[in-house]
Design a protein around this motif. Structure first.
Motif, mmCIF file in Angstrom:
data_model
loop_
_atom_site.group_PDB
_atom_site.id
_atom_site.type_symbol
_atom_site.label_atom_id
_atom_site.label_comp_id
_atom_site.label_asym_id
_atom_site.label_seq_id
_atom_site.Cartn_x
_atom_site.Cartn_y
_atom_site.Cartn_z
ATOM 1 N N THR A 88 -9.497 -31.249 2.653
ATOM 2 C CA THR A 88 -9.516 -31.482 4.089
ATOM 3 C C THR A 88 -8.701 -30.470 4.876
ATOM 4 O O THR A 88 -8.969 -30.247 6.057
ATOM 5 C CB THR A 88 -8.963 -32.877 4.413
ATOM 6 O OG1 THR A 88 -7.611 -32.953 3.907
ATOM 7 C CG2 THR A 88 -9.797 -33.959 3.755
ATOM 8 N N ALA A 89 -7.678 -29.902 4.268
ATOM 9 C CA ALA A 89 -6.804 -28.952 4.967
ATOM 10 C C ALA A 89 -6.086 -28.110 3.927
ATOM 11 O O ALA A 89 -5.827 -28.571 2.806
ATOM 12 C CB ALA A 89 -5.785 -29.695 5.829
ATOM 13 N N THR A 90 -5.761 -26.903 4.297
ATOM 14 C CA THR A 90 -5.141 -26.003 3.319
ATOM 15 C C THR A 90 -3.759 -26.472 2.887
ATOM 16 O O THR A 90 -3.299 -26.113 1.811
ATOM 17 C CB THR A 90 -5.042 -24.586 3.902
ATOM 18 O OG1 THR A 90 -4.375 -24.644 5.165
ATOM 19 C CG2 THR A 90 -6.423 -23.983 4.081
ATOM 20 N N ILE A 134 -12.970 -36.949 4.150
ATOM 21 C CA ILE A 134 -12.737 -35.661 3.483
ATOM 22 C C ILE A 134 -13.629 -34.579 4.088
ATOM 23 O O ILE A 134 -13.211 -33.432 4.245
ATOM 24 C CB ILE A 134 -12.982 -35.805 1.957
ATOM 25 C CG1 ILE A 134 -11.866 -36.653 1.334
ATOM 26 C CG2 ILE A 134 -13.064 -34.437 1.291
ATOM 27 C CD1 ILE A 134 -12.059 -36.961 -0.133
ATOM 28 N N GLY A 135 -14.839 -34.949 4.458
ATOM 29 C CA GLY A 135 -15.767 -33.981 5.044
ATOM 30 C C GLY A 135 -15.472 -33.638 6.490
ATOM 31 O O GLY A 135 -16.146 -32.804 7.077
ATOM 32 N N GLY A 136 -14.447 -34.270 7.076
ATOM 33 C CA GLY A 136 -14.040 -33.918 8.440
ATOM 34 C C GLY A 136 -14.845 -34.599 9.521
ATOM 35 O O GLY A 136 -14.865 -34.130 10.660
ATOM 36 N N ALA A 144 -5.493 -29.827 11.337
ATOM 37 C CA ALA A 144 -6.394 -28.852 10.710
ATOM 38 C C ALA A 144 -7.762 -28.884 11.376
ATOM 39 O O ALA A 144 -8.392 -27.837 11.600
ATOM 40 C CB ALA A 144 -6.515 -29.157 9.219
ATOM 41 N N ARG A 145 -8.220 -30.072 11.689
ATOM 42 C CA ARG A 145 -9.549 -30.195 12.300
ATOM 43 C C ARG A 145 -9.572 -29.557 13.685
ATOM 44 O O ARG A 145 -10.563 -28.933 14.078
ATOM 45 C CB ARG A 145 -9.945 -31.674 12.377
ATOM 46 C CG ARG A 145 -11.390 -31.916 12.731
ATOM 47 C CD ARG A 145 -11.752 -33.387 12.589
ATOM 48 N NE ARG A 145 -13.173 -33.561 12.786
ATOM 49 C CZ ARG A 145 -13.754 -33.648 13.980
ATOM 50 N NH1 ARG A 145 -13.012 -33.560 15.070
ATOM 51 N NH2 ARG A 145 -15.061 -33.794 14.073
ATOM 52 N N GLN A 146 -8.482 -29.717 14.428
ATOM 53 C CA GLN A 146 -8.430 -29.149 15.782
ATOM 54 C C GLN A 146 -8.420 -27.621 15.757
ATOM 55 O O GLN A 146 -8.851 -26.980 16.711
ATOM 56 C CB GLN A 146 -7.187 -29.670 16.506
ATOM 57 C CG GLN A 146 -7.279 -31.144 16.881
ATOM 58 C CD GLN A 146 -5.958 -31.705 17.402
ATOM 59 O OE1 GLN A 146 -4.893 -31.111 17.213
ATOM 60 N NE2 GLN A 146 -6.031 -32.855 18.062
ATOM 61 N N THR A 174 -17.538 -26.082 10.240
ATOM 62 C CA THR A 174 -16.370 -26.886 10.605
ATOM 63 C C THR A 174 -16.389 -28.290 10.011
ATOM 64 O O THR A 174 -15.439 -29.045 10.196
ATOM 65 C CB THR A 174 -16.256 -27.004 12.134
ATOM 66 O OG1 THR A 174 -17.471 -27.577 12.647
ATOM 67 C CG2 THR A 174 -16.035 -25.641 12.767
ATOM 68 N N ALA A 175 -17.468 -28.663 9.339
ATOM 69 C CA ALA A 175 -17.539 -29.963 8.681
ATOM 70 C C ALA A 175 -18.528 -29.862 7.530
ATOM 71 O O ALA A 175 -19.531 -29.149 7.625
ATOM 72 C CB ALA A 175 -17.978 -31.053 9.660
#
Length: 453
Positions: free
Chosen positions: A413-415, A257-259, A449-451, A171-172
């Protein structure tokens, strides 16, 4: 964004990611109840740790084996020399290499890796859609032991391993265990037309400050300062990233960028970079009609003499005459990234051969072959450019790697980040939205995206 970037060809590759995401969503949804590779041990658990470089004798102990590999078709020129040399050194190994277009590779490689007969060694793609999914489903072998045995952790290019480091849940990235290695690197910067600068009495810019002094002079002389083709929405994000890296710590960009939790895109540095993009557009430094021109066509026009500067990446240099054009970085340390990493399948039964092949890619000899075939290597020891433009690009890469601050690409970072960021940046440049709204939209996309991960 080699996630969405093809060395030597330029156009980023983001369209296939959506297709890949659809397949991966099903795969990972399935992973929730019956993980890909179910029944197998955790990644690499059955594979012995590598404590020293693999020897031909150890590979020979495998008997007559086939090393099955998947690679981006862009690797063909390099593999024409690497594969025969590998098979000569390890005569009991036959390399069965399947080339795929980048689009096809990113759309299918995770499913292939989760199948009953996965390739032993294959390329992934930095970011959550592919590499994150591979790590999350435990389909690839950790390579920390391999990196330690071969000295990659402390040697030339050690910092370039960061995008292949992931936390255990996928996830990161940027820290954690190492799951891949890429021998290819990229650097962003500014190309300039030598003859045009001579006509105007200007010297090649060595910094953003130099460039900002030159732009109004070029415009006043009736020339187009910067050639830009932004119909695909990514070229302007390259310019923005160069500007942003000069305005803030590259490490802070890399963390976002790495979340990394607690990071944000809403920073004074990004706000200033967005303001500069809007200002340059308003003053006509990009000319007109750039949103209707592809980046490929813009490079072609620049190569034929249109525009004085072109902000791009090392993948654009192959199309330019080294006698007519030069290259320089606007920032030392920050803009650039490594290309798609190679991974070893967690269920490979020929791991020593796979490790030996990875090692063959991470040598000065292969580094020279990478440069000779039009790309930039991670291992630069003793590597020399064949012409001035190639040498300038290689020098810029060396400085960036030495600084250890290659930040990567925002769309990792996100699609949907490229579409969000690229579209909103177009609006900023046209005056249809503010820099603040641009920053908010990008951060909202990042957070969403992270959530979901």
């Amino acid at each position: 964004m080699k996630s969405v970037r093809r060395e030597g060809a330029g156009p980023p590759r983001f369209a296939p990611v959506a297709a890949a995401v659809t397949a991966l969503a099903a795969l990972l949804a399935c992973a929730g109840c019956s993980p890909p590779g179910a029944g197998r041990s955790p990644a690499g658990a059955n594979q012995p740790a590598v404590t020293d470089p693999v020897t031909p004798a150890q590979v020979a102990e495998l008997g007559e084996v086939t090393l099955r590999m998947w690679a981006d078709q862009a690797e063909k020129p390099l593999m024409k020399s690497v594969v025969p040399a590998f098979e000569k050194r390890y005569p009991n190994v036959r390399v069965d290499l399947t080339y795929k277009s980048f689009d096809d590779l990113v759309a299918t490689v995770v499913n292939a890796a989760s199948g009953t007969n996965p390739p032993d060694l294959f390329q992934g793609n930095i970011g959550y859609a592919v590499d994150g999914a591979l790590v999350k489903a435990k389909l690839v072998r950790p390579l920390d032991d391999v990196a330690a045995a071969y000295g990659w952790i402390t040697g030339t290019g050690a910092s370039t391993l960061a995008p292949a480091r992931w936390n255990g849940s996928g996830t990161a990235f940027g820290n954690g265990n190492l799951y891949g290695m890429s021998p290819i690197s990229e650097v962003q910067g500014i190309y300039y037309n030598k003859a045009r600068l001579d006509e105007l009495g200007l010297r090649p810019p060595r910094s953003l400050a130099d460039l900002e002094k030159d732009l109004p002079l070029v415009k006043k002389a009736g020339k187009q300062p910067i050639m830009l083709g932004n119909s695909d929405q990514y070229a302007a994000t390259h310019i923005f990233s160069d500007l942003a890296a000069t305005e803030q710590s590259p490490a802070s960009i890399r963390d976002w960028i790495g979340g990394r939790a607690g990071t944000t895109f809403v920073t004074p540095g990004n706000a200033k970079a967005a303001g500069t993009m809007a200002d340059w557009a308003k003053k006509g430094y990009f000319g007109s009609g750039y949103d209707g021109l592809s980046n490929e066509d813009a490079v072609s026009r620049f190569a034929k003499g249109s525009g004085v500067f072109f902000v791009g990446g090392s993948w654009n240099g192959a199309t330019l005459d080294p006698g007519k054009f030069g290259f320089g970085a606007l920032t030392t340390g920050g803009a650039g990234a490594t290309a798609s990493p190679w991974h070893i399948s967690a269920s490979s039964e020929v791991t020593p051969a796979a490790v030996a092949f990875l090692a063959a890619l991470h040598t000065p000899r292969t580094g020279q072959e990478i440069l000779d075939t039009g790309r930039l290597p991670v291992v630069t020891d003793g590597v020399k450019g064949g012409n001035t433009l190639q040498s300038q690009t290689l020098d810029a890469l060396k400085r960036t790697i030495a600084a250890g601050t290659q930040v990567g690409y925002y769309d990792w970072t996100a699609t949907d980040m490229l579409n969000v960021m690229g579209g909103k940046l177009q609006e900023v440049m046209s005056g249809r939205t503010s820099g603040a709204e641009f920053l908010k939209a990008v951060q909202d996309s990042w957070r969403t995206a992270r959530q979901k991960r």
